[in-house]
Structure formats: structure tokens, C-alpha cells
Design a protein around this motif. Structure first.
Motif, PDB file in Angstrom:
ATOM      1  N   PHE A 210      -5.016   7.968   1.221  1.00 62.47           N
ATOM      2  CA  PHE A 210      -5.104   6.754   0.125  1.00 62.47           C
ATOM      3  C   PHE A 210      -5.182   5.870   0.060  1.00 62.47           C
ATOM      4  CE2 PHE A 210      -4.281   5.493  -4.394  1.00 62.47           C
ATOM      5  CZ  PHE A 210      -4.793   6.113  -5.494  1.00 62.47           C
ATOM      6  N   PHE A 211      -6.266   4.986  -0.285  1.00 64.65           N
ATOM      7  CA  PHE A 211      -5.887   3.509   1.189  1.00 64.65           C
ATOM      8  C   PHE A 211      -5.233   2.642  -0.276  1.00 64.65           C
ATOM      9  CE2 PHE A 211      -8.117  -0.761   1.583  1.00 64.65           C
ATOM     10  CZ  PHE A 211      -8.005  -0.318   2.985  1.00 64.65           C
ATOM     11  N   ASN A 212      -4.299   2.168   0.639  1.00 61.77           N
ATOM     12  CA  ASN A 212      -3.569   0.576   0.200  1.00 61.77           C
ATOM     13  C   ASN A 212      -4.198  -0.481   0.538  1.00 61.77           C
ATOM     14  OD1 ASN A 212      -0.977   0.030  -1.295  1.00 61.77           O
ATOM     15  ND2 ASN A 212      -0.583  -0.834   1.114  1.00 61.77           N
ATOM     16  N   THR A 213      -4.458  -0.770  -0.297  1.00 61.47           N
ATOM     17  CA  THR A 213      -5.726  -2.666  -0.889  1.00 61.47           C
ATOM     18  C   THR A 213      -5.127  -3.722  -0.161  1.00 61.47           C
ATOM     19  OG1 THR A 213      -4.961  -3.228  -2.542  1.00 61.47           O
ATOM     20  CG2 THR A 213      -6.947  -2.462  -2.412  1.00 61.47           C
ATOM     21  N   ILE A 214      -3.908  -3.388   0.314  1.00 57.08           N
ATOM     22  CA  ILE A 214      -2.754  -4.699   1.242  1.00 57.08           C
ATOM     23  C   ILE A 214      -2.155  -4.161   2.707  1.00 57.08           C
ATOM     24  CG2 ILE A 214      -2.591  -6.092  -0.055  1.00 57.08           C
ATOM     25  CD1 ILE A 214       0.631  -5.511  -0.031  1.00 57.08           C
ATOM     26  N   TYR A 215      -3.014  -2.996   2.862  1.00 60.15           N
ATOM     27  CA  TYR A 215      -3.129  -2.619   4.418  1.00 60.15           C
ATOM     28  C   TYR A 215      -2.429  -1.716   4.306  1.00 60.15           C
ATOM     29  CZ  TYR A 215      -7.087  -6.139   4.197  1.00 60.15           C
ATOM     30  OH  TYR A 215      -8.321  -6.705   3.951  1.00 60.15           O
ATOM     31  N   ASP A 216      -1.433  -2.117   5.841  1.00 59.70           N
ATOM     32  CA  ASP A 216      -0.075  -1.313   6.328  1.00 59.70           C
ATOM     33  C   ASP A 216       1.044  -1.781   5.287  1.00 59.70           C
ATOM     34  OD1 ASP A 216       1.401   0.470   7.156  1.00 59.70           O
ATOM     35  OD2 ASP A 216       1.080  -0.486   9.107  1.00 59.70           O
ATOM     36  N   PRO A 217       1.356  -0.897   4.572  1.00 59.15           N
ATOM     37  CA  PRO A 217       2.995  -1.064   3.292  1.00 59.15           C
ATOM     38  C   PRO A 217       3.914  -1.456   4.227  1.00 59.15           C
ATOM     39  CG  PRO A 217       2.450   1.611   3.356  1.00 59.15           C
ATOM     40  CD  PRO A 217       0.740   0.542   4.676  1.00 59.15           C
ATOM     41  N   TYR A 218       4.176  -0.783   5.366  1.00 55.55           N
ATOM     42  CA  TYR A 218       5.308  -0.644   5.966  1.00 55.55           C
ATOM     43  C   TYR A 218       5.285  -1.821   6.913  1.00 55.55           C
ATOM     44  CZ  TYR A 218       5.264   4.268   4.984  1.00 55.55           C
ATOM     45  OH  TYR A 218       4.766   5.069   4.375  1.00 55.55           O
ATOM     46  N   TYR A 267      -8.112 -14.278  14.745  1.00 51.44           N
ATOM     47  CA  TYR A 267      -7.050 -13.614  14.311  1.00 51.44           C
ATOM     48  C   TYR A 267      -6.303 -13.517  13.320  1.00 51.44           C
ATOM     49  CZ  TYR A 267      -2.232 -12.080  16.389  1.00 51.44           C
ATOM     50  OH  TYR A 267      -0.843 -11.417  16.241  1.00 51.44           O
ATOM     51  N   VAL A 268      -6.895 -11.906  13.030  1.00 54.28           N
ATOM     52  CA  VAL A 268      -6.686 -11.552  11.832  1.00 54.28           C
ATOM     53  C   VAL A 268      -5.238 -10.767  11.822  1.00 54.28           C
ATOM     54  CG1 VAL A 268      -7.598 -10.386   9.969  1.00 54.28           C
ATOM     55  CG2 VAL A 268      -8.830 -11.541  11.421  1.00 54.28           C
ATOM     56  N   ASP A 269      -3.774 -11.064  10.758  1.00 52.11           N
ATOM     57  CA  ASP A 269      -2.702 -10.304  11.042  1.00 52.11           C
ATOM     58  C   ASP A 269      -2.527  -9.412  10.117  1.00 52.11           C
ATOM     59  OD1 ASP A 269      -0.094  -9.864  11.460  1.00 52.11           O
ATOM     60  OD2 ASP A 269       0.434 -11.848  10.157  1.00 52.11           O
ATOM     61  N   ALA A 270      -2.997  -7.709  10.249  1.00 52.78           N
ATOM     62  CA  ALA A 270      -3.827  -6.959  10.044  1.00 52.78           C
ATOM     63  C   ALA A 270      -3.723  -5.644  10.110  1.00 52.78           C
ATOM     64  CB  ALA A 270      -4.818  -7.378   8.790  1.00 52.78           C
ATOM     65  N   VAL A 271      -2.760  -5.280   9.891  1.00 55.63           N
ATOM     66  CA  VAL A 271      -2.917  -3.193  10.312  1.00 55.63           C
ATOM     67  C   VAL A 271      -3.809  -3.111   9.448  1.00 55.63           C
ATOM     68  CG1 VAL A 271      -2.014  -1.397  11.428  1.00 55.63           C
ATOM     69  CG2 VAL A 271      -1.083  -4.176  12.153  1.00 55.63           C
ATOM     70  N   LEU A 272      -4.216  -1.937   9.377  1.00 50.40           N
ATOM     71  CA  LEU A 272      -4.983  -0.683   8.453  1.00 50.40           C
ATOM     72  C   LEU A 272      -4.574   0.642   8.441  1.00 50.40           C
ATOM     73  CD1 LEU A 272      -7.969   0.003   8.586  1.00 50.40           C
ATOM     74  CD2 LEU A 272      -8.043  -2.323   7.593  1.00 50.40           C
ATOM     75  N   THR A 273      -4.584   1.904   7.756  1.00 45.56           N
ATOM     76  CA  THR A 273      -4.336   2.964   8.626  1.00 45.56           C
ATOM     77  C   THR A 273      -5.988   3.352   7.972  1.00 45.56           C
ATOM     78  OG1 THR A 273      -2.636   4.108   7.765  1.00 45.56           O
ATOM     79  CG2 THR A 273      -4.406   5.998   8.301  1.00 45.56           C
ATOM     80  N   VAL A 274      -6.975   4.485   8.816  1.00 40.96           N
ATOM     81  CA  VAL A 274      -8.787   4.343   8.986  1.00 40.96           C
ATOM     82  C   VAL A 274      -8.210   5.846   7.982  1.00 40.96           C
ATOM     83  CG1 VAL A 274     -10.826   4.951   9.872  1.00 40.96           C
ATOM     84  CG2 VAL A 274      -8.439   3.750  11.105  1.00 40.96           C
ATOM     85  N   PRO A 275      -8.742   6.144   6.775  1.00 37.10           N
ATOM     86  CA  PRO A 275      -8.958   6.362   6.277  1.00 37.10           C
ATOM     87  C   PRO A 275      -9.386   8.101   6.678  1.00 37.10           C
ATOM     88  CG  PRO A 275      -9.618   5.050   5.211  1.00 37.10           C
ATOM     89  CD  PRO A 275      -9.920   4.227   6.482  1.00 37.10           C
ATOM     90  N   VAL A 335      -4.413   7.510  12.154  1.00 35.32           N
ATOM     91  CA  VAL A 335      -5.391   5.579  13.264  1.00 35.32           C
ATOM     92  C   VAL A 335      -4.878   5.131  11.930  1.00 35.32           C
ATOM     93  CG1 VAL A 335      -6.693   5.611  14.403  1.00 35.32           C
ATOM     94  CG2 VAL A 335      -6.273   8.251  14.097  1.00 35.32           C
ATOM     95  N   LYS A 336      -4.042   3.979  13.431  1.00 35.48           N
ATOM     96  CA  LYS A 336      -4.290   2.637  12.688  1.00 35.48           C
ATOM     97  C   LYS A 336      -5.161   1.880  13.699  1.00 35.48           C
ATOM     98  CE  LYS A 336       0.612   3.052  10.829  1.00 35.48           C
ATOM     99  NZ  LYS A 336       1.736   2.556  10.508  1.00 35.48           N
ATOM    100  N   SER A 337      -5.933   0.727  13.111  1.00 33.42           N
ATOM    101  CA  SER A 337      -6.320  -0.217  13.543  1.00 33.42           C
ATOM    102  C   SER A 337      -6.256  -1.274  13.475  1.00 33.42           C
ATOM    103  CB  SER A 337      -7.810   0.172  12.842  1.00 33.42           C
ATOM    104  OG  SER A 337      -8.781  -1.303  13.400  1.00 33.42           O
ATOM    105  N   GLY A 338      -6.402  -2.656  14.322  1.00 31.77           N
ATOM    106  CA  GLY A 338      -5.987  -3.716  13.583  1.00 31.77           C
ATOM    107  C   GLY A 338      -5.555  -4.891  14.958  1.00 31.77           C
ATOM    108  N   LEU A 339      -3.793  -5.215  14.866  1.00 28.62           N
ATOM    109  CA  LEU A 339      -2.780  -5.375  15.190  1.00 28.62           C
ATOM    110  C   LEU A 339      -2.766  -4.355  16.404  1.00 28.62           C
ATOM    111  CD1 LEU A 339       0.102  -7.569  13.393  1.00 28.62           C
ATOM    112  CD2 LEU A 339      -3.052  -8.714  14.495  1.00 28.62           C
ATOM    113  N   PRO A 340      -1.960  -4.786  17.659  1.00 28.92           N
ATOM    114  CA  PRO A 340      -1.897  -5.925  18.686  1.00 28.92           C
ATOM    115  C   PRO A 340      -3.569  -6.877  19.114  1.00 28.92           C
ATOM    116  CG  PRO A 340      -1.474  -4.295  20.030  1.00 28.92           C
ATOM    117  CD  PRO A 340      -1.522  -4.117  18.984  1.00 28.92           C
TER     118      PRO A 340
END
Length: 429
Positions: A210-218, A267-275, A335-340
Motif C-alpha cells: 500500500f503506497f504511502n504518499t509521503i514516501y518512507d514513513p519510517y 538531490y531529492v531527499d526521499a526514499v520510497l518503497t517500490v510497490p 525494495v526501496k529506492s531513493g537515498l543515498p
């Protein structure tokens, strides 16, 4: 005539609007507490803090309702430098250049605490130049031949030599960076610690279902948005962390040739889980993974006939990435994508590489639909089992169209045999 609201309903409504300022709900009568809980759910205001308030009351009816609705109390990790120990990490470097002096010096502030595995490309004839001051082991063609046999060592030429590092490592976590990259700096100018950021990604849960719209909630300062099911907030283990690149982004040769001056400066300060069930092109330039969970699923299998020594002349990491993504989805891993970020230096000529990579560009049109549709049997419960099952599907569904796929299927099976043999040897010593 409209019935005026009761004093009770007004009281509950007032409490609902002021929940953020209430520190204790236990003095409330049971029927009011239950009514307030139901109204809180209805209004979509059951945040983590509010849930704690209701749990603290110990009210049986409220607790039963929480259990019946499968509402879970999530403990969000607090992350300084996430608790991965230095001795749990191997940094794997594929050496495609003989002189690693400047590369190692640039990375010393980040790498000096960790053990490094440097695998020399078997096609590289010059001696490696590596400065002192690092805890490392270097592996060459003779080491590869000794461990896997000369007939199989072709699997480990070019960028694929890094997979030998994955094979012989005995650590839980692997972090791998190409030798044409140096540390990036974030938007404040601070040096990016890719070890710490990859560790954050791997040690905190992923949320693929389930996609969290502000990306990685942790991540610090983030959380789950309103409407995110509480039953999914505990997430799943993150098995793969895919970092990004500043300066020279990982475009294919046609794109880079059309836009020769384009550079990635954002430089996008974000991490997201690939659905789950979403495919992605995993780049081997800057990745980290949990070797115990998915090590065998990162596979040096697909080699182009005219494969070169530049990233846009190969698709080995793209194929490997789709294999591991399907396997993660099957096993319920994230699987996560984004930083670092890393800073990727200029290298090669895209126009010169067009002929070599064009074969891979065309193959993707056939490969992606296969990975989107392939399903693994429930009996496959380990990464090794999944690779063998996937190899069968590759051979059956793709092998007839191009012998390259048949060879890839054979390499996948051979890789699992190697993985098991090396693992058995490590356990017996």
C-alpha cells in the motif's frame, strides 16, 4: 424540527476535536470511551498518538474492538546511525580500472571502518594500485578460477566480477559501488554517508502492499498518512536498497546520446518503497542488500553478445534486478529506492556505445512483459529455490526466441549451485 444535540454527543464531539491535547482518557466512563473511539475511527483521526491513549485505558471493549479490526500498534524506529554493526557489512567494489588511488582516497571517510572486497575484472591485465589504510581483500582471476573453476569464471567478467564478491562474502549486508563514483554531497553541502543511509533503508520496514504518499514513513519526521490501513503499518523486511546518482545519471546510450549535456543536479531527499508487482530497472552502480535474504537472487546471468566495459553497454544489472524484484514480491520482502546518492564521474562516449547496447534495449521489450507476468510456485520459500524456478520459466518462455535467454537460464541454475557449494564450504571451515 431538528432535534438538538445531546449533552453527551456535544461532549464526545468536543473531546474528538481536542484529542491532541488530552494526555489521559482513563477517567471517562466506559460507554463514553467506546463512543469516542468509534467517532475517532469514523472521523479518520486514529493516529499513532491517539491509539496509544486508547490502549492505555485498558478498556476491554475498546481493546477487543482494536483486536477485531486488526489495528496494530506500530513502534516506529528511532534512527541515529541505524544499528547495523561494522562487522556485519562488506563493501564490494568491481575494479574495472587498475588505478584505484583517487577512488579509494575519496571514499576513505566513509569506507575506512568497514571491510572491503575488491574484485579485479579478469579481463584487466594491469596490476591494481590501491593506497594503504583500508581493511580489504583483493580477488583476481586466479582466485575466481580456484573457487568456481575456469569453465564458469566467464560469469564474472566486466561489471559481473562484483558478483564474485557477493558469492564469497560472509557478511549479512552487502553494499556495492562502481569504481567511477565518489561520495556525493547533500543539499546542505554535507558528505553523504551511503553506508548509514543504506543501513537505514535495510533496517527499517518496507511497505510494498500500500503506497504511502509521503514516501518512507519510517524516516525521521515522516509517518503514515490518513487512510493507511493499520494492519499494514508494520511493513515487511527490506531486502534491497537502490541508491541514485548525481552528475551522470544512469541513462541508456540512446538517451545520453540525444542529450549529451544533460546532468542530474537534483538531490531529492526521499526514499520510497517500490510497490509489489511493479518492475523497475535496478542499477548496480549504487546498491545494498541483505545477503541472507536475497543474496542468491542477484545473478550474473544475462550477457549481451557485444557487451562492453561501460554501464550503458550492459544489462546484467537490469536482468538481475528484475529477478530479485520478482523474488522479493514472491517472498513478501521489500525494495526501496531513493537515498543515498553518489556522484558519478564522466566516462565513455554514448554514441560509440550505441551499437553495443542497442541489443539490450531491444531485449527489454520482450524481457519486461515476461517478468511482469511470471509467477513462482508457493513451494519456493527460499531465494535459491526461486532462482531455479525462474530459470525454468526463462528457458520455457524466452529460451526459444533467443539463445541468449537459454544461456541465461543455465547461468542462473549454475549460480545457485555455486552459491550452495561456497556456502557449504564456508560453514565447514
Amino acid at each position: 424540527m431538528r432535534t438538538p444535540p445531546s449533552l453527551l454527543s456535544l461532549t464526545v464531539e468536543s473531546a474528538l476535536h481536542n484529542l491532541c491535547n488530552i494526555s489521559d482518557l482513563s477517567p471517562l466512563p466506559d460507554h463514553i470511551l467506546l463512543d469516542l473511539f468509534l467517532r475517532t475511527l469514523q472521523a479518520g483521526k486514529l493516529t499513532e498518538k491517539v491509539l496509544k491513549l486508547f490502549l492505555a485505558t485498558g478498556n476491554d471493549k475498546v481493546l477487543s474492538l482494536i483486536e477485531a479490526l486488526n489495528i496494530q500498534h506500530i513502534l516506529t524506529p528511532v534512527l541515529p546511525t541505524t544499528n547495523i554493526e561494522d562487522n556485519e557489512v562488506d563493501i564490494v567494489i568491481a575494479a574495472l580500472h587498475s588505478d584505484l588511488t583517487s577512488f579509494m582516497i575519496e571514499w576513505k571517510p566513509v569506507f575506512s571502518r568497514f571491510h572491503l572486497i575488491i574484485v579485479k575484472d579478469p579481463d584487466l591485465s594491469e596490476e591494481l594500485q590501491i593506497p594503504e589504510g583500508f581493511n580489504l581483500d583483493v580477488y583476481t582471476k586466479s582466485d575466481i578460477d580456484r573457487v568456481v573453476g575456469s569453465s564458469t569464471s566467464i560469469l564474472f567478467s566486466g561489471y559481473s566480477c562484483r558478483y564474485f564478491g557477493y558469492l564469497i562474502s560472509q557478511k549479512k549486508y552487502i553494499i556495492s559501488v562502481d569504481d567511477d563514483c565518489i561520495p556525493a554531497r547533500d543539499s546542505s553541502g554535507a558528505l553523504v554517508d551511503i553506508i548509514a543511509q543504506h543501513a537505514d533503508n535495510l533496517k527499517t520496514p518496507a511497505t510494498p502492499f500500500f503506497f504511502n504518499t509521503i514516501y518512507d514513513p519510517y524516516r525521521k519526521g515522516a509517518d503514515f498518512v490518513r487512510g493507511y490501513p493499520f494492519s499494514l503499518r508494520s511493513g515487511v523486511a527490506c531486502a534491497l536498497s537502490c541508491g541514485l546518482w548525481l552528475n551522470l545519471a544512469d541513462y541508456d546510450a540512446p538517451t545520453q546520446a540525444l542529450k549529451p549535456g544533460q546532468r542530474n543536479t537534483r538531490y531529492v531527499d526521499a526514499v520510497l518503497t517500490v510497490p509489489a508487482r511493479a518492475m523497475m530497472p535496478v542499477s548496480g552502480i549504487n546498491i545494498a542488500f541483505n545477503r541472507e535474504l536475497v543474496g542468491p537472487a542477484l545473478i550474473p546471468a544475462l550477457k549481451l553478445a557485444g557487451e562492453g566495459k561501460l554501464r550503458w553497454e550492459t544489462v546484467e544489472d537490469i536482468w538481475s534486478g528484475m529477478c530479485v524484484k520478482v523474488i522479493c514480491d514472491h517472498l513478501g520482502l521489500g525494495v526501496k529506492s531513493g537515498l543515498p546518492y553518489v556522484w558519478r564521474n564522466e566516462r565513455g562516449n554514448a554514441i560509440d556505445s550505441l551499437k553495443k547496447e542497442w541489443e539490450g534495449v531491444k531485449l527489454m521489450e520482450e524481457v519486461v512483459p515476461f517478468f511482469q507476468s511470471v509467477r513462482l510456485p508457493q513451494s519456493a520459500i527460499k531465494a535459491e529455490d526461486c532462482v531455479v524456478e525462474m530459470a525454468k520459466s526463462v528457458k520455457e518462455q524466452l529460451g526459444q526466441s533467443d539463445p541468449m535467454f537459454a544461456r541465461a537460464a543455465e547461468a542462473m541454475v549454475e549460480w545457485v549451485k555455486l552459491w550452495k557449494a561456497v556456502r557449504s564450504s564456508q560453514l565447514s571451515t
